[in-house]
Design a protein around this motif. Structure first.
Motif, mmCIF file in Angstrom:
data_model
loop_
_atom_site.group_PDB
_atom_site.id
_atom_site.type_symbol
_atom_site.label_atom_id
_atom_site.label_comp_id
_atom_site.label_asym_id
_atom_site.label_seq_id
_atom_site.Cartn_x
_atom_site.Cartn_y
_atom_site.Cartn_z
ATOM 1 N N ASN A 1 0.850 -1.188 0.000
ATOM 2 C CA ASN A 1 0.000 0.000 0.000
ATOM 3 C C ASN A 1 0.891 1.245 0.000
ATOM 4 N N LEU A 2 0.975 1.883 -1.142
ATOM 5 C CA LEU A 2 1.830 3.052 -1.306
ATOM 6 C C LEU A 2 0.983 4.247 -1.706
ATOM 7 N N SER A 3 1.400 5.417 -1.228
ATOM 8 C CA SER A 3 0.701 6.643 -1.622
ATOM 9 C C SER A 3 1.724 7.729 -1.947
ATOM 10 N N ARG A 4 1.296 8.665 -2.768
ATOM 11 C CA ARG A 4 2.169 9.775 -3.158
ATOM 12 C C ARG A 4 1.299 11.008 -3.385
ATOM 13 N N ASN A 5 1.657 12.085 -2.725
ATOM 14 C CA ASN A 5 0.923 13.342 -2.850
ATOM 15 C C ASN A 5 1.911 14.446 -3.237
ATOM 16 N N LEU A 6 1.650 15.108 -4.351
ATOM 17 C CA LEU A 6 2.593 16.129 -4.820
ATOM 18 C C LEU A 6 1.860 17.318 -5.452
ATOM 19 N N PRO A 7 2.260 18.531 -5.064
ATOM 20 C CA PRO A 7 1.707 19.728 -5.726
ATOM 21 C C PRO A 7 2.563 20.124 -6.922
ATOM 22 N N THR A 8 1.958 20.807 -7.869
ATOM 23 C CA THR A 8 2.679 21.402 -8.996
ATOM 24 C C THR A 8 2.165 22.820 -9.199
ATOM 25 N N PHE A 9 3.106 23.753 -9.296
ATOM 26 C CA PHE A 9 2.757 25.159 -9.535
ATOM 27 C C PHE A 9 3.273 25.552 -10.918
ATOM 28 N N THR A 10 2.441 26.181 -11.718
ATOM 29 C CA THR A 10 2.883 26.684 -13.015
ATOM 30 C C THR A 10 2.463 28.136 -13.183
ATOM 31 N N LEU A 11 3.257 28.856 -13.962
ATOM 32 C CA LEU A 11 2.948 30.239 -14.304
ATOM 33 C C LEU A 11 3.214 30.412 -15.795
ATOM 34 N N ASP A 12 2.162 30.691 -16.536
ATOM 35 C CA ASP A 12 2.246 30.820 -17.988
ATOM 36 C C ASP A 12 1.939 32.269 -18.351
ATOM 37 N N SER A 13 2.854 32.909 -19.075
ATOM 38 C CA SER A 13 2.632 34.311 -19.425
ATOM 39 C C SER A 13 3.175 34.584 -20.816
ATOM 40 N N GLY A 14 2.565 35.558 -21.478
ATOM 41 C CA GLY A 14 3.020 35.869 -22.826
ATOM 42 C C GLY A 14 2.458 37.182 -23.325
ATOM 43 N N LEU A 15 2.991 37.623 -24.449
ATOM 44 C CA LEU A 15 2.564 38.854 -25.104
ATOM 45 C C LEU A 15 2.216 38.559 -26.554
ATOM 46 N N PHE A 16 1.317 39.349 -27.119
ATOM 47 C CA PHE A 16 0.965 39.237 -28.541
ATOM 48 C C PHE A 16 1.220 40.573 -29.231
ATOM 49 N N PHE A 17 1.986 40.537 -30.282
ATOM 50 C CA PHE A 17 2.176 41.712 -31.123
ATOM 51 C C PHE A 17 1.809 41.312 -32.548
ATOM 52 N N ASP A 18 1.137 42.182 -33.271
ATOM 53 C CA ASP A 18 0.912 41.890 -34.688
ATOM 54 C C ASP A 18 0.911 43.177 -35.503
ATOM 55 N N ARG A 19 1.195 43.017 -36.784
ATOM 56 C CA ARG A 19 1.213 44.164 -37.695
ATOM 57 C C ARG A 19 0.780 43.698 -39.075
ATOM 58 N N LYS A 20 0.227 44.622 -39.836
ATOM 59 C CA LYS A 20 -0.178 44.326 -41.206
ATOM 60 C C LYS A 20 1.014 44.482 -42.136
ATOM 61 N N LEU A 21 1.240 43.457 -42.974
ATOM 62 C CA LEU A 21 2.285 43.539 -43.984
ATOM 63 C C LEU A 21 1.725 44.036 -45.307
ATOM 64 N N SER A 22 0.446 43.743 -45.537
ATOM 65 C CA SER A 22 -0.258 44.205 -46.741
ATOM 66 C C SER A 22 -1.744 44.114 -46.449
ATOM 67 N N THR A 23 -2.564 44.304 -47.465
ATOM 68 C CA THR A 23 -4.011 44.235 -47.245
ATOM 69 C C THR A 23 -4.459 42.823 -46.875
ATOM 70 N N GLU A 24 -3.653 41.812 -47.276
ATOM 71 C CA GLU A 24 -4.046 40.429 -47.010
ATOM 72 C C GLU A 24 -3.169 39.727 -45.974
ATOM 73 N N LEU A 25 -1.960 40.246 -45.709
ATOM 74 C CA LEU A 25 -1.008 39.536 -44.850
ATOM 75 C C LEU A 25 -0.836 40.221 -43.501
ATOM 76 N N LYS A 26 -0.766 39.386 -42.460
ATOM 77 C CA LYS A 26 -0.560 39.878 -41.101
ATOM 78 C C LYS A 26 0.565 39.067 -40.447
ATOM 79 N N GLN A 27 1.470 39.743 -39.755
ATOM 80 C CA GLN A 27 2.541 39.066 -39.026
ATOM 81 C C GLN A 27 2.323 39.210 -37.531
#
Length: 303
Positions: free
Chosen positions: A28-54
């Protein structure tokens, strides 16, 4: 949504209970473990032409799971994940299955950029690069494994880009800072046009272990007749791993295929030869069976 940034902390807690028989470390074995995560990011975009976006997307992903000795727990379904795609830059656990929860104190830095056609939604160019930085040794292992002491992972690159309307180039590569060399690389060129002509070339490389080129094609010769083929060649050992050649006929009412295949068996020495024939009356037999399934497995884009 249209968020220009995100900041997502999360906490998980895994409770695992084993009820075993004849286990040397106890039943009879048991295991208890916490996990902490932090996810973060930024979004930048610009138009390259009337149809294209980066777009440009930097991302930080932090994971912390404390160390717990799990050597008394037997292995049923756990294995080390193979660091083979950039998605694994954001994995919380370096083991598959339930029998090992990896200790972690690490930060992933990643950057991706895309060029998209805003009218069709199609991605014309996609580049990602990222690396994991470890602040502690990784002590949780599989039986016979050793503690991991490296301070950083390989540098992961992924690129996919349209060369023209019918041709796409994709590559996945890993640069090892410890050896100042590529740890592995794979490059794929896929061609598919409106006439259902297909040509694929795939090259894989792992230093001193693997150098392999895999080519396949599907070529209509007339409206009813077509040819298919594949050659998988081991450049490191100068030998054919698999070859396939076939002819197919299709009209309004029936489809038939004759395919010959030769491939290296699991003993890594001998070859098997096989001949496949399929005759289907359309509407009576569903696709994806028999020879059709073999061709789908061996020729990317084949339908």
């Amino acid at each position: 949504g249209n968020d220009a940034w995100y900041f997502k902390p999360s906490v998980g807690y895994q409770i695992t209970q084993y009820s075993l028989t004849n286990n040397s470390s106890g039943n009879n074995l048991s295991r208890n473990l916490p996990t902490f995560t932090l996810d973060s990011g930024l979004f930048f975009d610009r138009k390259l032409s009337t149809e294209l976006k980066q777009s440009l997307e930097p991302r930080l992903f932090y994971t912390y799971t404390p160390f717990k000795d799990q050597s008394s727990i037997p292995i049923f379904d756990s294995a080390r994940t193979d660091f083979s795609t950039s998605n694994q830059l954001f994995e919380k656990n370096r083991f598959t299955g339930k029998d090992r929860i990896a200790d972690a104190n690490q930060l992933t830095l990643a950057l991706s950029s895309k060029i998209q056609n805003t009218k069709t939604g199609k991605e014309l160019f996609d580049l990602s690069i990222g690396q994991i930085f470890h602040f502690d040794d990784r002590k949780v292992t599989l039986p016979g494994g050793s503690v991991l002491t490296g301070k950083s992972s390989e540098l992961a690159f992924e690129l996919s880009s349209d060369i023209n309307q019918n041709t796409r180039l994709s590559t996945t590569a890993f640069w090892d800072p410890a050896t100042s060399d590529w740890a592995s690389a794979e490059t794929r060129i896929n061609y598919l046009d409106e006439n259902k002509r297909i040509l694929n070339v795939n090259y894989q490389y792992v230093p001193k272990q693997l150098s392999e080129i895999d080519t396949s094609f599907s070529m209509p010769v007339t409206k009813k007749w077509g040819l298919v083929g594949k050659l998988d060649y081991d450049l490191l050992n100068n030998r054919v791993l698999e070859q396939l050649a076939g002819i197919e006929f299709e009209d309004c009412c029936l489809a038939s295929r004759l395919v010959a295949r030769r491939y290296l068996t699991t003993d890594n020495v001998s070859y098997d030869d096989a001949l496949f024939f399929e005759f289907n009356l359309k509407g009576l037999v569903k696709g994806g069976t028999g020879v059709n399934a073999i061709l789908k497995d061996n020729i990317y884009g084949y339908e």
